[in-house]
Design an enzyme around this catalytic site. Structure first.
Site, mmCIF file in Angstrom:
data_model
loop_
_atom_site.group_PDB
_atom_site.id
_atom_site.type_symbol
_atom_site.label_atom_id
_atom_site.label_comp_id
_atom_site.label_asym_id
_atom_site.label_seq_id
_atom_site.Cartn_x
_atom_site.Cartn_y
_atom_site.Cartn_z
ATOM 1 N N HIS A 48 76.162 16.922 0.470
ATOM 2 C CA HIS A 48 76.269 15.794 1.409
ATOM 3 C C HIS A 48 75.276 15.913 2.561
ATOM 4 O O HIS A 48 74.468 14.985 2.775
ATOM 5 C CB HIS A 48 77.706 15.680 1.930
ATOM 6 C CG HIS A 48 77.849 14.778 3.121
ATOM 7 N ND1 HIS A 48 77.629 13.421 3.064
ATOM 8 C CD2 HIS A 48 78.187 15.060 4.417
ATOM 9 C CE1 HIS A 48 77.822 12.896 4.269
ATOM 10 N NE2 HIS A 48 78.165 13.873 5.095
ATOM 11 N N HIS A 72 74.956 18.887 10.409
ATOM 12 C CA HIS A 72 75.881 18.055 11.183
ATOM 13 C C HIS A 72 77.353 18.333 10.879
ATOM 14 O O HIS A 72 78.223 18.005 11.694
ATOM 15 C CB HIS A 72 75.571 16.568 10.979
ATOM 16 C CG HIS A 72 76.026 15.998 9.678
ATOM 17 N ND1 HIS A 72 75.254 16.018 8.542
ATOM 18 C CD2 HIS A 72 77.193 15.382 9.322
ATOM 19 C CE1 HIS A 72 75.908 15.433 7.550
ATOM 20 N NE2 HIS A 72 77.088 15.042 7.990
ATOM 21 N N GLU A 76 82.107 21.360 12.287
ATOM 22 C CA GLU A 76 83.404 20.739 11.997
ATOM 23 C C GLU A 76 84.105 21.391 10.812
ATOM 24 O O GLU A 76 85.320 21.566 10.815
ATOM 25 C CB GLU A 76 83.202 19.249 11.712
ATOM 26 C CG GLU A 76 84.495 18.508 11.438
ATOM 27 C CD GLU A 76 84.254 17.044 11.124
ATOM 28 O OE1 GLU A 76 85.203 16.385 10.676
ATOM 29 O OE2 GLU A 76 83.121 16.571 11.322
ATOM 30 N N ASP A 77 83.336 21.770 9.786
ATOM 31 C CA ASP A 77 83.954 22.181 8.518
ATOM 32 C C ASP A 77 83.738 23.651 8.148
ATOM 33 O O ASP A 77 84.174 24.069 7.070
ATOM 34 C CB ASP A 77 83.422 21.298 7.377
ATOM 35 C CG ASP A 77 83.851 19.847 7.544
ATOM 36 O OD1 ASP A 77 84.972 19.616 8.034
ATOM 37 O OD2 ASP A 77 83.065 18.951 7.208
ATOM 38 N N ASP A 139 75.066 9.608 7.788
ATOM 39 C CA ASP A 139 76.276 10.317 7.348
ATOM 40 C C ASP A 139 77.306 9.330 6.801
ATOM 41 O O ASP A 139 77.879 9.516 5.725
ATOM 42 C CB ASP A 139 76.844 11.093 8.546
ATOM 43 C CG ASP A 139 78.227 11.668 8.277
ATOM 44 O OD1 ASP A 139 78.374 12.378 7.269
ATOM 45 O OD2 ASP A 139 79.141 11.408 9.080
ATOM 46 N N ASP A 260 74.482 -22.844 -0.234
ATOM 47 C CA ASP A 260 73.267 -22.089 0.090
ATOM 48 C C ASP A 260 73.451 -20.611 -0.238
ATOM 49 O O ASP A 260 73.586 -19.779 0.646
ATOM 50 C CB ASP A 260 72.876 -22.271 1.561
ATOM 51 C CG ASP A 260 74.050 -22.022 2.502
ATOM 52 O OD1 ASP A 260 75.193 -21.975 2.018
ATOM 53 O OD2 ASP A 260 73.814 -21.864 3.711
#
Length: 696
Positions: A48, A72, A76-77, A139, A260
């Site tokens: 990712h 990034h 966090e992970d 992301d 349209d």
């Protein structure tokens, strides 16, 4: 997934001076830190961030942004920290990574609060460095591309809704239309699967049945322009599926009624050719009135420039046409990222102003719900243009009023607004602006925002600023009540209360300023006993019953008034307990209490407002009903019987109109509360003697 050398080669193609060692180190770092983690698709998790970095190379962003994209999710992970990022990749990358990273401390918050706090942090970081936004959009786009792998439908819906409400509009506001369109399409597929499937199926049928009609129309346009000596590229396509769905919803029409659905793009050599091409199209085919927009002379806030028009091709087919230069097209598709020149500090003026407005909204919003509401208002499009008397241009959402315009010019101007001239004429503040209006805001030094403005303003900045000002005013008035109550409490402690005792009390109560204490007292967030103990510890020892040291004052019928201030219930709206009420301070006459939707408030009468609520008043309020009876024998007696059955005292009954065969009366009724009045109104309306009844 991009391999390590492929990613480095991509960056080196447009930035030969990029630090290859840092790029390689970041790639290896994210692979090592994410280790054996996997995504819902079963792919290694590090795929990712690598793909997000690849998206950033498509935008030709600098090496720090590429490294940020790779890292990034590490904080966090994984076990990595911002300090680790700082040591290994420098403070700039650490700051960018921190801006994109979610706050770990808020994971246990309710969903809306968690989303709001993440958004708050993200917006603040974005205002300092726009590259945070570019990485975040990359992301989110990659996460949307793999959203279908998530098994829980509820989670897919939540992510898709957040994308549709926050990130797709953010992409639009910075001109990244390619990102916006793909996010909307992927979110649309999750949120409205049946609608998505139907529209995609119909578009496929059109492709099969039109026999190359799109190509024929494009070729006709190209030939018409070539005969006039204009060199162009012409391409056609069906309109975006989500755009078709939104048009169907807004116009309440079926797919067959959307005429349209084809759009054509004409790329010219220069701006002069764009306008020449427009003239050729309008003289060759009939144009649709009101559908022409010139975003070249007046670009959108996000820098978007193009000419838009709609034509009738053949007998009845409507087609949309966009005309632009090649450079405009490049900037329009990728917006801020396309003309990004961060090293020179070059950001479009419109973007700076928009980001500044977002940060004001962050500062002014009181809670999670407000922040999300105001931010959504600020980032959605559909704009109109209005001017100051000196010619300064401001873009506002459609439906904006003079008050929205005032806050767009400057927050202080909005706070001091008392009136407006629109195109030279005095107009009500609630007047909605039209394209091209010239707006002059009239201000007063002692003016204050009115609560009623929230009923008509539409911009997030205006709503956030008004709510903040109203809260501050309310706090000041409550604190003034608390100050008077404090003086009474202080007389009950066995010592003189001086500055030293006050400092000690504030410290014991964990408060910073005296106004904090007064506000807590006035809003009943702290008891008298707690205040006495904080001022003089031990002063309440031996008090067995709370009632011994309670204030002993009777509850006010109206809360929010300074004790001793006189008031009267307004006769224009006849408020009763249960109505949402506000006070209008009248010089020398005390306070007049009105319902929140009273026409006098809506007309802006008065400037000194109080936010009030009902106390324990149970009888004595007067509600007025306007009742139209059939002009026949016994109807008045039947109405009087209804009043008697509902235990109501009739203060007055006045005939106001005689229009045979009807007679209209105004009845002033002493009621307990709004529910009581509504019961009476329902009973009156149910009577055969009554033609019409309403509350006045």
């Amino acid at each position: 997934m991009l391999r390590q050398y492929e990613l480095v080669e991509r960056v080196k193609e447009y930035d030969p001076d990029a630090d290859e060692v840092m790029l390689n180190r970041a790639y290896v770092y994210t692979v090592q830190k994410h280790g054996t983690q996997t995504r819902a698709s079963g792919d290694p998790y590090f795929s990712h961030p690598v793909e997000v970095a690849g998206l950033m190379t498509d935008l030709k962003l600098d090496q720090e942004t590429i490294v940020t994209a790779l890292l990034h999710d590490t904080v966090e992970d994984t076990l990595a920290t911002i300090d680790d990022i700082d040591r290994n990749f420098g403070p700039d990358v650490a700051r960018l990574v921190d801006g994109v990273t979610k706050l770990s401390k808020i994971e246990q918050m309710p969903e809306n609060e968690r989303a709001a706090e993440n958004l708050r942090k993200f917006l603040l970081a974005m205002s300092e460095d726009i590259r945070v936004l570019l990485v975040k959009l990359g992301d989110r786009l990659h996460n949307m591309r793999t959203l279908h792998f998530i098994k829980k439908e509820e989670k897919r819906q939540r992510i898709a809704r957040e994308t549709m409400e926050i990130y797709a509009p953010l992409a639009e506001r910075v001109g990244m239309y390619e990102y916006m369109r793909e996010m909307q399409l992927l979110a649309f597929e999750q949120l409205e699967p049946e609608g998505y499937a139907t529209i995609m199926q119909r578009l496929e049928q059109i492709r099969e049945q039109d026999g190359g009609q799109v190509d024929r129309i494009a070729l006709d346009m190209k030939h018409a322009l070539a005969e006039a000596g204009i060199v162009t590229e012409v391409s056609g396509r069906e309109k975006h599926p989500y755009s078709i769905w939104r048009k169907m919803a807004e116009r309440h029409v079926s797919f067959e009624q959307v005429t349209d659905i084809m759009a054509f793009r004409i790329i010219c050599e220069d701006v002069a050719d764009c306008y020449r091409a427009l003239g050729i199209l309008h003289t060759t085919w009939q144009c649709l009135p009101g559908r022409f927009k010139d975003y070249i002379s007046t670009p959108k806030t996000n820098g978007y420039r193009s000419l838009h028009t709609s034509l009738i091709y053949g007998k009845s087919m409507r087609v949309e046409v966009q005309i632009r230069t090649r450079e405009m097209h490049r900037l329009n598709e990728f917006g801020l990222a396309a003309h990004w020149a961060y090293k020179q500090g070059d950001r479009p003026d419109g973007q700076v102003a928009w980001l500044r407005d977002l940060i004001e909204i962050v500062d002014a919003s009181h809670d999670a719900e407000e922040l999300l509401e105001h931010t959504r208002m600020a980032i959605y499009q559909d704009r109109i243009f209005a001017f100051t008397p000196k010619g300064a241009l401001f873009q506002l959402p459609r439906g904006s009023t003079a008050v929205d315009f005032a806050f767009a010019v400057h927050t202080d101007l909005g706070l001091q607004t008392v009136g407006a001239r629109i195109n030279g004429r005095h107009m009500p503040l609630r007047t909605q602006l039209a394209n091209g209006d010239v707006v002059e805001i009239l201000k007063g030094e002692n003016a204050e925002p009115q609560m009623s403005w929230l009923g008509f303003v539409v911009t997030g900045k205006a709503r956030a600023s008004i709510r903040r000002a109203v809260r501050l005013k309310e706090r000041a008035e409550v604190a003034e009540i608390g100050r008077k109550l404090f003086d009474e409490i202080a007389t009950r402690v066995p010592a003189k209360v001086g500055k030293k005792a006050m400092r000690g009390a504030l410290e014991r109560l964990a408060m910073e300023e005296e106004d904090d204490l007064y506000y807590a007292i006035g809003s009943a967030k702290i008891t008298d006993r707690d205040v006495m103990e904080a001022l003089v510890p031990g002063s309440t020892d031996g008090m067995e019953d709370e009632a011994e040291w309670s204030r002993g004052t009777k509850s006010l019928s109206i809360r929010g008034l300074t004790p001793g201030v006189g008031y009267k219930l307004a006769e224009c709206c006849h408020p009763v307990p249960g109505d949402r009420i506000v006070g209008l301070r009248l010089p020398g006459e005390g306070v007049e209490v009105h319902t929140i939707d009273c026409h006098r408030l809506a007309d802006g009468i008065g400037s000194d407002w109080l936010d009030l609520s009902w106390g324990k008043r149970s009888m004595g309020a007067v509600g007025r009903l306007r009742i139209t009876l059939y002009d026949r024998m016994g109807t008045l007696a039947e109405m009087a019987g209804i009043f008697a059955k509902n235990n109501v005292n009739v203060q007055s009954l006045q005939q106001t109109q005689l229009d045979h065969p009807f007679t209209t009366y105004d009845a002033d009724l002493e009621v307990q509360d709004l529910a009581h009045l509504n019961r009476i109104l329902s009973a009156v309306r149910a009577s055969d003697a009554v033609a019409q009844a309403e509350r006045v």
